[in-house]
Write an enzyme that holds these catalytic residues in place. Structure first.
Site, short mmCIF file in Angstrom:
data_model
loop_
_atom_site.label_atom_id
_atom_site.label_comp_id
_atom_site.label_asym_id
_atom_site.label_seq_id
_atom_site.Cartn_x
_atom_site.Cartn_y
_atom_site.Cartn_z
N SER A 145 0.82 -1.20 0.00
CA SER A 145 0.00 0.00 0.00
C SER A 145 0.86 1.26 0.00
CB SER A 145 -0.98 -0.03 1.18
OG SER A 145 -1.97 0.94 1.02
N ASP A 190 -8.14 -6.53 -5.11
CA ASP A 190 -8.08 -5.27 -4.36
C ASP A 190 -8.65 -4.15 -5.22
OD1 ASP A 190 -7.42 -3.12 -2.72
OD2 ASP A 190 -5.34 -3.05 -3.42
N HIS A 225 -6.00 -6.66 -1.05
CA HIS A 225 -4.98 -5.66 -0.73
C HIS A 225 -3.85 -6.26 0.10
CE1 HIS A 225 -3.78 -1.45 -0.46
NE2 HIS A 225 -3.62 -1.57 0.85
#
EC number: 3.4.16.-
Length: 480
Positions: free
Chosen positions: A188, A399, A452
């Site tokens: 991320s 994601d 994710h």
């Protein structure tokens, strides 16, 4: 303002703000210089293991005694002296690599039963490497400062410089790992943290003696925030291509929001059209679009809303709901929060020795500002590729927040020549995803069916991916 409207305003307009409690008093650093004092011997709920792990604080230097970062280090399960050292970073900014990465994704102990139990992770990355988890910058997790002004100066640059200072001093505690091959990994917003830290290490290594250098070999980032314009375009296109938003919403956003470089998307029309995008994700998990959402209680069918961490520019908020592979439970973020707020756990981990005036939170409630966040990491990635570092970028393909489309658009913008064309890769008898290799050795890897947090939803596949990365071996092209 309704919560979803606030979220939308945040991703389109606002600078970094993370809502939470403000520290009410200063604290004093207490940090041992001996690794033996950081050995963890009685962690509540821990299953028996045959490797050592350490946790504690590292001061950032003689001129910064008011600042200390918290770490948790797991030696490799076998032959630790001959295994590489890997630093794992989560994103946010402001989210904990311990509450997420260590306790919910790829560490050896995963938190369950509302924070009352740890289970052994059979796919822990310390099967392959010595794993170091860091809470950075100050204000994240147990990391802290006794100067409140430090919290007003946080940003990408401070995070990189403080993380480097941490590593330099950590190696003084653990000199036996100074010559180990060193890698950095994360997910991320660590798409910013990891390349920036790699760059400051790379630049420093040119100025110091070999004995003082860090043996940096490369980095691997997943579902990573890389380039603002392409990340945002990929966010919208992914939702449309996966039948989450309508043709009308997709067209209206592309017609009113600019996805070119150096644009701000602060127009009212863009904001209004983005409401349709937000509404589409109201009742599903944007971080893993095909898995259940967490329900707030057994007596309610209302979805538990994620904590929203607003970060710089368009793409950097990250609440990081976790997804465990077996007995899937989408509520484990609260389990980790409960576990690390336990006093007996804090004592065992040598954490919170100064009695911080706020509870432990997986994503910080005390970081109110984020002063700098470059719009792109592409120049840094290109620089480090040219410098000979091994770089892999992976993407869980379910994601919706930093989707595979965003990563593909960002890599395309690098203009690299394809060296090994797109192909499937395998974990045992099944296709685990697809991989493409570019000039300079950049590998782009997808992980099929993962969201994710790839190590949480595809733990076996992520361990295969990780082991091939640190070994510099191509991913399996056939069933095995």
């Amino acid at each position: 303002m309704k919560k979803n409207a606030l979220w939308l305003l945040c991703i389109l307009v606002l600078p970094a703000i993370a809502c939470g409690r403000k520290p009410e008093k200063k604290v004093t650093i207490s940090s041992s210089g001996r690794k033996e004092d950081d050995l963890v011997t009685g962690l509540p709920g821990q299953p028996p293991v045959n490797f050592k792990h350490y946790a504690g604080y590292v001061n950032l230097g003689p001129e910064q005694k008011q600042k200390a970062l918290f770490y948790w280090f797991f030696e490799a399960q076998q032959n630790s002296s001959r295994r590489p050292l890997v630093l794992w970073l989560n994103g946010g900014p402001g989210c904990s690599s311990i509450a997420y990465g260590a306790a919910q994704e790829l560490g050896p102990f995963l938190v369950h039963d509302n924070g009352g139990k740890l289970t052994y992770n059979h796919f822990s990355w310390n099967k392959e490497a010595n794993m170091l988890f860091l809470e950075a910058p100050v204000g994240v997790g147990f990391s802290y400062t006794n100067n409140s002004m430090d919290l007003q100066k946080l940003g990408d640059e401070v995070t990189a410089s403080d993380s480097l200072a941490f590593l330099i001093n950590w190696f003084m505690k653990f000199p036996e790992f100074r010559s180990s091959e060193f890698y950095i990994s994360g997910e991320s917003y660590a798409g910013h943290y990891v390349p920036q830290l790699a760059e400051v290490i790379y630049d420093r290594n040119k100025k110091v003696t070999k004995d003082s250098s860090i043996n940096l070999k490369g980095f691997m980032i997943g579902n990573a925030v890389i380039n603002e314009a392409t990340d945002m375009a990929g966010l919208v296109d992914y939702a449309w291509s996966h039948a989450i938003i309508s043709d009308e919403v997709h067209t209206s956003i592309h017609g009113s929001c600019s996805f070119e470089e150096d644009t701000t998307n602060k127009t009212e029309q863009c904001y209004n059209n983005f409401k349709g995008f937000m509404d589409a994700y109201n009742d599903i998990d944007i971080y893993s679009i095909y898995t259940p959402v967490c329900l707030s209680s057994l007596l309610s069918s209302s979805p538990r809303k994620p904590k929203i961490v607003v970060s710089p520019r368009l793409l950097t908020f990250d609440d990081l709901w976790d997804k465990f592979p077996a007995g899937y439970d989408p509520c484990t973020e609260s389990y980790a929060e409960n576990y690390f707020n336990r006093k007996d756990v804090q004592v065992a981990l040598h954490a919170n020795v100064t009695n911080l005036p706020y509870p432990y939170s997986p994503c910080s409630g005390v970081i109110k500002r984020w002063s700098d966040a470059p719009s792109t990491m592409i120049p840094i990635i290109q620089k480090l590729l040219t410098g000979g570092l091994r770089i892999w970028i992976y993407s869980g393909d379910t994601d919706g927040r930093v989707p595979v489309t965003s990563t593909r658009y960002s890599i395309k913008k690098m203009g690299l020549k394809v060296e090994s064309p797109w192909r499937s890769w395998f974990h045992k008898s099944q296709v685990a995803g697809w991989v493409e290799t570019y000039a300079g050795g950049l590998n782009f890897v997808t992980v099929r069916g993962a969201g994710h947090q790839v190590p949480a939803l595809a733990p076996a596949q992520s361990l295969t991916l990780f082991s091939h990365f640190i070994s510099s071996v191509p991913l399996p092209s056939k069933r095995f």
